[in-house]
Design a protein around this motif. Structure first.
Motif, PDB file in Angstrom:
ATOM      1  N   LYS A 111     151.236  97.887 -14.052  1.00 33.32           N
ATOM      2  CA  LYS A 111     150.289  98.609 -14.750  1.00 33.32           C
ATOM      3  C   LYS A 111     150.824 100.036 -15.034  1.00 33.32           C
ATOM      4  CE  LYS A 111     145.749  97.850 -14.838  1.00 33.32           C
ATOM      5  NZ  LYS A 111     144.292  97.674 -14.437  1.00 33.32           N
ATOM      6  N   MET A 112     151.148 100.734 -13.762  1.00 30.56           N
ATOM      7  CA  MET A 112     151.888 101.598 -13.823  1.00 30.56           C
ATOM      8  C   MET A 112     153.115 101.787 -14.653  1.00 30.56           C
ATOM      9  SD  MET A 112     151.305 103.025  -9.721  1.00 30.56           S
ATOM     10  CE  MET A 112     152.432 104.449  -9.862  1.00 30.56           C
ATOM     11  N   MET A 113     153.891 101.038 -14.823  1.00 28.99           N
ATOM     12  CA  MET A 113     155.226 101.011 -15.631  1.00 28.99           C
ATOM     13  C   MET A 113     154.878 100.912 -16.823  1.00 28.99           C
ATOM     14  SD  MET A 113     158.341  99.474 -13.255  1.00 28.99           S
ATOM     15  CE  MET A 113     157.663  97.845 -13.414  1.00 28.99           C
ATOM     16  N   MET A 114     153.862  99.962 -17.364  1.00 33.25           N
ATOM     17  CA  MET A 114     153.341  99.899 -18.697  1.00 33.25           C
ATOM     18  C   MET A 114     152.422 100.591 -19.273  1.00 33.25           C
ATOM     19  SD  MET A 114     153.570  95.562 -18.915  1.00 33.25           S
ATOM     20  CE  MET A 114     155.056  94.687 -19.135  1.00 33.25           C
TER      21      MET A 114
ATOM     22  N   ILE B 148     157.190 104.448 -17.439  1.00 32.31           N
ATOM     23  CA  ILE B 148     158.817 104.433 -17.364  1.00 32.31           C
ATOM     24  C   ILE B 148     159.082 103.563 -18.459  1.00 32.31           C
ATOM     25  CG2 ILE B 148     159.021 102.615 -15.989  1.00 32.31           C
ATOM     26  CD1 ILE B 148     161.481 105.265 -16.111  1.00 32.31           C
ATOM     27  N   ILE B 149     158.492 102.551 -18.856  1.00 34.65           N
ATOM     28  CA  ILE B 149     158.919 101.502 -19.816  1.00 34.65           C
ATOM     29  C   ILE B 149     159.046 101.887 -21.348  1.00 34.65           C
ATOM     30  CG2 ILE B 149     158.706  99.114 -21.053  1.00 34.65           C
ATOM     31  CD1 ILE B 149     157.689  98.213 -18.347  1.00 34.65           C
ATOM     32  N   ASN B 150     157.965 102.852 -21.551  1.00 31.85           N
ATOM     33  CA  ASN B 150     157.951 103.419 -22.938  1.00 31.85           C
ATOM     34  C   ASN B 150     158.967 104.615 -22.979  1.00 31.85           C
ATOM     35  OD1 ASN B 150     156.021 102.030 -24.489  1.00 31.85           O
ATOM     36  ND2 ASN B 150     154.343 102.983 -23.234  1.00 31.85           N
TER      37      ASN B 150
ATOM     38  N   LEU C 119     162.395 102.844 -23.424  1.00 25.66           N
ATOM     39  CA  LEU C 119     162.389 102.440 -24.935  1.00 25.66           C
ATOM     40  C   LEU C 119     162.724 103.664 -25.756  1.00 25.66           C
ATOM     41  CD1 LEU C 119     159.758  99.427 -24.705  1.00 25.66           C
ATOM     42  CD2 LEU C 119     162.524  99.261 -24.619  1.00 25.66           C
ATOM     43  N   GLN C 120     161.964 104.595 -25.714  1.00 26.61           N
ATOM     44  CA  GLN C 120     161.989 105.671 -26.363  1.00 26.61           C
ATOM     45  C   GLN C 120     163.470 106.681 -26.399  1.00 26.61           C
ATOM     46  OE1 GLN C 120     158.490 108.371 -26.132  1.00 26.61           O
ATOM     47  NE2 GLN C 120     157.504 107.363 -27.450  1.00 26.61           N
ATOM     48  N   ALA C 121     163.966 106.630 -24.995  1.00 29.29           N
ATOM     49  CA  ALA C 121     165.148 107.328 -25.026  1.00 29.29           C
ATOM     50  C   ALA C 121     166.433 106.557 -25.397  1.00 29.29           C
ATOM     51  CB  ALA C 121     165.349 107.198 -23.377  1.00 29.29           C
ATOM     52  N   GLY C 122     166.080 105.160 -25.683  1.00 30.82           N
ATOM     53  CA  GLY C 122     167.119 104.338 -26.292  1.00 30.82           C
ATOM     54  C   GLY C 122     166.920 104.108 -27.771  1.00 30.82           C
TER      55      GLY C 122
ATOM     56  N   GLN D  61     157.040 105.577 -30.758  1.00 33.30           N
ATOM     57  CA  GLN D  61     155.940 106.109 -30.191  1.00 33.30           C
ATOM     58  C   GLN D  61     155.329 105.073 -29.308  1.00 33.30           C
ATOM     59  OE1 GLN D  61     152.762 106.014 -33.141  1.00 33.30           O
ATOM     60  NE2 GLN D  61     152.939 103.779 -33.520  1.00 33.30           N
ATOM     61  N   ASN D  62     154.791 105.753 -28.260  1.00 33.04           N
ATOM     62  CA  ASN D  62     154.194 104.951 -27.025  1.00 33.04           C
ATOM     63  C   ASN D  62     153.237 103.651 -27.408  1.00 33.04           C
ATOM     64  OD1 ASN D  62     155.411 106.762 -25.296  1.00 33.04           O
ATOM     65  ND2 ASN D  62     153.493 107.863 -24.944  1.00 33.04           N
ATOM     66  N   ILE D  63     153.699 102.488 -26.719  1.00 35.45           N
ATOM     67  CA  ILE D  63     152.830 101.351 -26.752  1.00 35.45           C
ATOM     68  C   ILE D  63     151.989 101.042 -25.717  1.00 35.45           C
ATOM     69  CG2 ILE D  63     153.302  98.757 -26.861  1.00 35.45           C
ATOM     70  CD1 ILE D  63     155.964  99.251 -28.355  1.00 35.45           C
ATOM     71  N   GLU D  64     150.680 100.413 -26.083  1.00 33.90           N
ATOM     72  CA  GLU D  64     149.731 100.136 -25.057  1.00 33.90           C
ATOM     73  C   GLU D  64     149.938  98.585 -24.680  1.00 33.90           C
ATOM     74  OE1 GLU D  64     147.204 101.057 -23.273  1.00 33.90           O
ATOM     75  OE2 GLU D  64     146.405 102.970 -24.067  1.00 33.90           O
TER      76      GLU D  64
END
Length: 300
Positions: free
Chosen positions: A134-137, A142-144, A147-150, A155-158
């Motif tokens: 839940k923290m990573m998502m 960190i996941i968003n 993905l944005q860095a790559g 934009q951020n995803i819920e």
């Protein structure tokens, strides 16, 4: 000299003694397993159980209500997606890591380190896994960020709050937490395959694909069948992970049979409906268990 009566007494003691040792376990199973199952099956044929002291017998009416409930149909669809994708991914990832750890190109120390790392997800409890993911998502997790860095998203995803991604997200979490069981089991099977088979295939000119399909898979077949059946039952009954991450939401996007049964019983207080759903799940798991037992007997 032993009399016939004494011999009969000794034989009787030998026959009874094993059951005396098993008696505590049998009593616990009877109280904690058999009696509750019988009670749930009985509740499924009555209306207003527990709340009403004199419930009304309604036969199969509760099963008809459950099987025609749109939410339950959504739960079945979500459960099938969750179970099938999880099992396939568990098998593929577990096989890949098991073969990687079984290769002769890695040293024993390196294998030991990677075994610990790869097995870590299996050591965490469901609550720890839920909090961690839940923290990573989280939209700012960190996941968003990765993905944005790559450049994969703009934009951020819920992940756990979006109907579009929530089911995929909880399935991904379950895959991550469950593949080590496959990896460890398959690795044990790989180490039990005789190297003579591989040496003989190399002399016959077999390539890597032929060796894998003609030797590795047939030798692992009993283990793989057992793993698939067990994983099917465990994943079908998965509740804690889904409940602690999404609670079956948003808007039933991650509703599964387990969360549906829980909500019917402890949110809506429809214990008869919950019992009917539990009996349906019990029947499916029992069928798989019968196939599992037959497969084990055939293997023996």
């Amino acid at each position: 000299m032993t009399t016939p009566a004494g011999k009969r007494s000794d034989i009787f003691k030998k026959q009874v003694t094993p059951y005396v040792y098993l008696l505590p376990t049998i009593i616990l199973m009877l109280i904690l397993l058999i009696i509750p199952i019988i009670m749930v099956i009985r509740y499924s044929f009555f209306d207003n159980v527990i709340i009403n002291k004199n419930p009304t017998f309604v036969g199969l009416e509760n099963f008809a209500k459950v099987l025609t409930d749109p939410t339950f149909l959504v739960a079945i669809k979500n459960t099938l997606y969750f179970v099938i994708i999880s099992i396939i991914a568990h098998l593929v990832i577990g096989m890949f890591f098991a073969m990687l750890l079984n290769t002769r190109y890695l040293g024993n120390k390196t294998k030991g380190i990677f075994r610990v790392i790869y097995a870590l997800p299996w050591m965490f409890t469901a609550s720890v896994i839920a909090i961690l993911w839940k923290m990573m998502m989280n939209p700012n997790g960190i996941i968003n960020y990765l993905l944005q860095a790559g450049g994969l998203i703009s934009q951020n995803i819920e992940w756990l709050g979006s109907r579009q991604f929530a089911l995929f997200a909880v399935t991904l979490i379950n895959i991550w937490s469950g593949y080590p069981f496959y990896m460890i089991s398959i690795l044990a099977g790989l180490q039990g395959i005789s190297t003579d088979l591989y040496e003989a295939s190399a002399l016959d000119g077999a390539n890597a694909v032929q060796t894998f399909t003609r030797i590795t898979i047939p030798q692992l077949k009993p283990i793989l069948v057992s793993l698939l059946m067990l994983d099917f039952v465990w994943t079908l009954q998965q509740f804690a992970l889904i409940w602690m991450t999404t609670g079956g939401g948003p808007i039933n996007a991650t509703e599964t049979i387990s969360t549906y049964i829980y909500k019917q019983g402890f949110t809506k207080y429809q214990y008869s409906m919950a019992s009917a759903g539990a009996v349906i799940l019990l029947v499916v798991c029992t069928i798989i268990a019968i196939f599992y037992v037959r497969q084990q007997k055939a293997r023996d």
